[in-house]
Design a protein around this motif. Structure first.
Motif, PDB file in Angstrom:
ATOM      1  N   MET A  60      -4.260  -4.631  -1.543  1.00 32.28           N
ATOM      2  CA  MET A  60      -3.346  -5.603  -0.948  1.00 32.28           C
ATOM      3  C   MET A  60      -3.546  -6.950  -1.633  1.00 32.28           C
ATOM      4  SD  MET A  60      -3.367  -4.966   3.168  1.00 32.28           S
ATOM      5  CE  MET A  60      -5.130  -5.165   3.348  1.00 32.28           C
ATOM      6  N   SER A  61      -2.537  -7.789  -1.555  1.00 23.71           N
ATOM      7  CA  SER A  61      -2.670  -9.146  -2.088  1.00 23.71           C
ATOM      8  C   SER A  61      -3.639  -9.923  -1.206  1.00 23.71           C
ATOM      9  CB  SER A  61      -1.300  -9.844  -2.097  1.00 23.71           C
ATOM     10  OG  SER A  61      -0.867 -10.081  -0.768  1.00 23.71           O
ATOM     11  N   ASP A  62      -4.148 -11.017  -1.752  1.00 24.56           N
ATOM     12  CA  ASP A  62      -5.063 -11.856  -0.975  1.00 24.56           C
ATOM     13  C   ASP A  62      -4.407 -12.338   0.315  1.00 24.56           C
ATOM     14  OD1 ASP A  62      -7.017 -11.568  -2.887  1.00 24.56           O
ATOM     15  OD2 ASP A  62      -6.669 -13.527  -3.813  1.00 24.56           O
ATOM     16  N   ARG A  63      -3.145 -12.769   0.235  1.00 24.39           N
ATOM     17  CA  ARG A  63      -2.464 -13.290   1.423  1.00 24.39           C
ATOM     18  C   ARG A  63      -2.293 -12.207   2.489  1.00 24.39           C
ATOM     19  NH1 ARG A  63       2.045 -16.808  -0.002  1.00 24.39           N
ATOM     20  NH2 ARG A  63       0.306 -18.194  -0.337  1.00 24.39           N
ATOM     21  N   THR A  64      -1.921 -11.010   2.087  1.00 24.18           N
ATOM     22  CA  THR A  64      -1.769  -9.930   3.068  1.00 24.18           C
ATOM     23  C   THR A  64      -3.108  -9.605   3.708  1.00 24.18           C
ATOM     24  OG1 THR A  64       0.133  -9.034   1.884  1.00 24.18           O
ATOM     25  CG2 THR A  64      -0.995  -7.545   3.401  1.00 24.18           C
ATOM     26  N   GLY A  65      -4.166  -9.593   2.927  1.00 24.61           N
ATOM     27  CA  GLY A  65      -5.502  -9.370   3.483  1.00 24.61           C
ATOM     28  C   GLY A  65      -5.877 -10.452   4.480  1.00 24.61           C
ATOM     29  N   ARG A  66      -5.532 -11.696   4.166  1.00 21.56           N
ATOM     30  CA  ARG A  66      -5.827 -12.799   5.088  1.00 21.56           C
ATOM     31  C   ARG A  66      -5.023 -12.661   6.382  1.00 21.56           C
ATOM     32  NH1 ARG A  66      -4.773 -16.935   0.554  1.00 21.56           N
ATOM     33  NH2 ARG A  66      -6.653 -16.747  -0.680  1.00 21.56           N
ATOM     34  N   LEU A  67      -3.761 -12.249   6.256  1.00 32.36           N
ATOM     35  CA  LEU A  67      -2.941 -12.041   7.460  1.00 32.36           C
ATOM     36  C   LEU A  67      -3.541 -10.943   8.337  1.00 32.36           C
ATOM     37  CD1 LEU A  67       0.636 -12.366   5.937  1.00 32.36           C
ATOM     38  CD2 LEU A  67      -0.397 -13.870   7.654  1.00 32.36           C
TER      39      LEU A  67
ATOM     40  N   LEU B 198       0.813  -1.220   0.000  1.00 32.98           N
ATOM     41  CA  LEU B 198       0.000   0.000   0.000  1.00 32.98           C
ATOM     42  C   LEU B 198       0.842   1.263   0.000  1.00 32.98           C
ATOM     43  CD1 LEU B 198      -2.730  -1.009   2.601  1.00 32.98           C
ATOM     44  CD2 LEU B 198      -2.858  -1.141   0.110  1.00 32.98           C
ATOM     45  N   GLY B 199       2.086   1.142   0.401  1.00 31.09           N
ATOM     46  CA  GLY B 199       2.963   2.301   0.498  1.00 31.09           C
ATOM     47  C   GLY B 199       2.852   2.940   1.871  1.00 31.09           C
ATOM     48  N   THR B 200       3.975   3.420   2.372  1.00 31.23           N
ATOM     49  CA  THR B 200       3.977   4.022   3.704  1.00 31.23           C
ATOM     50  C   THR B 200       3.211   5.337   3.744  1.00 31.23           C
ATOM     51  OG1 THR B 200       6.129   5.017   3.255  1.00 31.23           O
ATOM     52  CG2 THR B 200       6.114   2.905   4.428  1.00 31.23           C
ATOM     53  N   GLY B 201       3.068   5.988   2.593  1.00 36.22           N
ATOM     54  CA  GLY B 201       2.263   7.214   2.568  1.00 36.22           C
ATOM     55  C   GLY B 201       0.841   6.933   3.023  1.00 36.22           C
TER      56      GLY B 201
END
Length: 131
Positions: A47-54, A30-33
């Motif tokens: 976000m990727s599916d995996r990051t969303g799941r995390l 997503l970027g730190t901004g």
């Protein structure tokens, strides 16, 4: 320290690990901004599916941790620690550790079964303290 309190302390550290597992890829994607902003708007990138799941696993652990903390407090303050409540504490912790990769990798129905094991362990601890 009772086994139940040890499991609770380790569960809180697991929550910190889960935060890192989610926050690092979320910041990259997503970027730190965006992640350091007030988040008044939806992100311009997904976000990727995996990051969303995390992220959802991280949030879910807060929900489970509330009930588990209550169970540990009840067991501890009532001085009802036993082999059953100790085992339940460790089962809860093991289930929460297993839940993270099960959710991250979309393992169905195992994710839900692992979650249920943790819930049953928490309920059993509370009931054991009452009897």
């Amino acid at each position: 320290m009772t086994p139940e309190l040890t499991a609770l302390a380790l569960a809180s550290l697991l929550q910190v690990v889960q935060f890192a597992l989610y926050a690092i890829p979320a910041n990259k994607e997503l970027g730190t901004g965006y992640t350091s902003s007030a988040r008044d708007r939806e992100p311009s990138r997904a976000m990727s599916d995996r990051t969303g799941r995390l992220g959802r696993a991280f949030d879910n652990h807060f929900e489970g941790l509330i009930l588990f903390t209550i169970a540990v407090v009840v067991v501890t303050l009532a001085d009802q620690s036993s082999a059953v409540t100790a085992a339940c504490g460790w089962i809860y912790l093991a289930a929460r550790v297993a839940y993270v990769p099960a959710y991250a990798f979309g393992l169905r129905p195992w994710r839900s079964l692992i979650w249920f094991v943790g819930l049953i362990a928490t309920i059993t601890m509370t009931v054991a303290a009452l009897i």
